[in-house]
Design an enzyme around this catalytic site. Structure first.
Site, PDB file in Angstrom:
ATOM      1  N   SER A 150      -6.085 -11.529  -8.697  1.00  0.00           N
ATOM      2  CA  SER A 150      -5.078 -10.973 -10.122  1.00  0.00           C
ATOM      3  C   SER A 150      -3.589 -11.112 -10.454  1.00  0.00           C
ATOM      4  O   SER A 150      -3.799 -11.696  -9.549  1.00  0.00           O
ATOM      5  CB  SER A 150      -6.129  -9.401  -9.426  1.00  0.00           C
ATOM      6  OG  SER A 150      -4.857  -8.538 -10.841  1.00  0.00           O
ATOM      7  N   TYR A 160      -5.916  -2.729  -3.862  1.00  0.00           N
ATOM      8  CA  TYR A 160      -6.808  -2.960  -5.262  1.00  0.00           C
ATOM      9  C   TYR A 160      -5.839  -4.833  -4.694  1.00  0.00           C
ATOM     10  O   TYR A 160      -6.148  -6.106  -4.574  1.00  0.00           O
ATOM     11  CB  TYR A 160      -6.744  -2.570  -6.421  1.00  0.00           C
ATOM     12  CG  TYR A 160      -7.418  -4.297  -7.005  1.00  0.00           C
ATOM     13  CD1 TYR A 160      -8.948  -4.256  -7.363  1.00  0.00           C
ATOM     14  CD2 TYR A 160      -6.653  -5.001  -8.204  1.00  0.00           C
ATOM     15  CE1 TYR A 160      -9.086  -5.394  -8.329  1.00  0.00           C
ATOM     16  CE2 TYR A 160      -7.100  -5.685  -8.686  1.00  0.00           C
ATOM     17  CZ  TYR A 160      -8.620  -5.935  -8.773  1.00  0.00           C
ATOM     18  OH  TYR A 160      -8.480  -6.924  -9.907  1.00  0.00           O
TER      19      TYR A 160
END
Length: 281
Positions: A150, A160
């Site tokens: 990501s 995350y």
């Protein structure tokens, strides 16, 4: 003596690709584009019905050979079935796409520890185990691994982002270590896409302008191409590339402000759900 016409070349067999989190979103986009390229597909995900529907579409539209392997990768037995499929000597997998992932909406001080640990399992442990399973075969035959990280891995962006930073670092190391032996490993670092990921995780993107989103098909196409070309890292979409450059070059205060904006939890979790998390599956 008349010139002989060479025999026609046999069609190239691109082999078999296994995609985790394949039943919707980016995983389904990977499946569509690889089916167009002639790959045989092994699709894994939690939704039996969604996998079956996608398989039927791919078989009808592209005459693809599709195998479905319903699996919840947080379950040890299901994960082992995927590992076993990757290790099959008779039906080898030449392209692994680690796409399944999970996000936690709350910040660490407000989140449930079980949710955080489940995220680490799916975002870190699962791709490590699947890469470990497929690598011996790829080293014998050659092949590819695409790990979906990501753009959050490139800047401080909660637990995350930290989990995706591990996947990015792992992929860069594996690319360097194994490329000379015919195995290409690529980390794909997309920014926001309009999929179900954020909605199901109760994550609001209201403050993100429309230009900051990247089309899911563009992300899939760029990711596949980057891996086939042997690139270590690819950031698809102009907005994500700009953000990555800002995170590297901007003063620390600017990066800190960016890290505090853009993602907030919304509402309460549905009564039918026990976690405010979402897996790409």
């Amino acid at each position: 003596m008349p010139k002989q016409t060479p025999p026609p070349l046999a069609p190239v067999d691109p082999g078999t690709a296994l995609i985790t989190g394949a039943s919707s979103g980016l995983g389904a986009a990977f499946a569509r584009h690889l089916a167009q390229q002639g790959y045989r597909l092994v699709l894994t995900g939690r939704s039996v019905d969604a996998l079956a529907e996608l398989a039927h579409t791919l078989e009808s539209d592209y005459d693809a050979t599709v195998e479905t392997l319903p699996a919840d990768l947080s379950d040890d037995e299901d994960l082992q079935r995927v590992v076993d499929r990757l290790c099959s000597p008779t039906h080898p997998v030449g392209f692994l796409i680690n796409n399944a992932g999970v996000g936690v909406a709350e910040e660490l001080h407000a989140s449930e520890l079980d949710d955080e640990l489940a995220m680490l399992r799916l975002n870190v442990e699962v791709p490590l185990r699947l890469c470990h399973a497929v690598l011996p075969g790829l080293l014998r035959r050659g092949g590819r691994i695409l790990n979906v990280s990501s753009v959050a891995a490139l800047m401080p962006r909660g637990t995350y982002g930290a989990s995706k930073s591990w996947l990015l670092a792992f992929s860069e190391w594996a690319h360097t270590r194994y490329r000379a032996e015919g195995v290409h490993v690529t980390a794909l670092c997309p920014g926001p896409m309009r999929t179900q990921f954020h909605d199901r995780a109760r994550i609001s993107l209201r403050r993100r302008p429309g230009w900051s989103f990247t089309d899911v098909d563009q992300v899939a196409l760029e990711g596949i191409a980057a891996c086939q070309e042997g690139r270590a890292v690819h950031i698809p979409g102009r907005a994500a590339r700009v953000l990555s450059r800002v995170s590297r070059l901007a003063p620390s205060g600017v990066v800190e402000r960016l890290a505090r904006t853009g993602v907030t939890a919304t509402g309460s979790v549905d009564a039918t759900s026990t976690k405010r998390t979402e897996r790409t599956s």
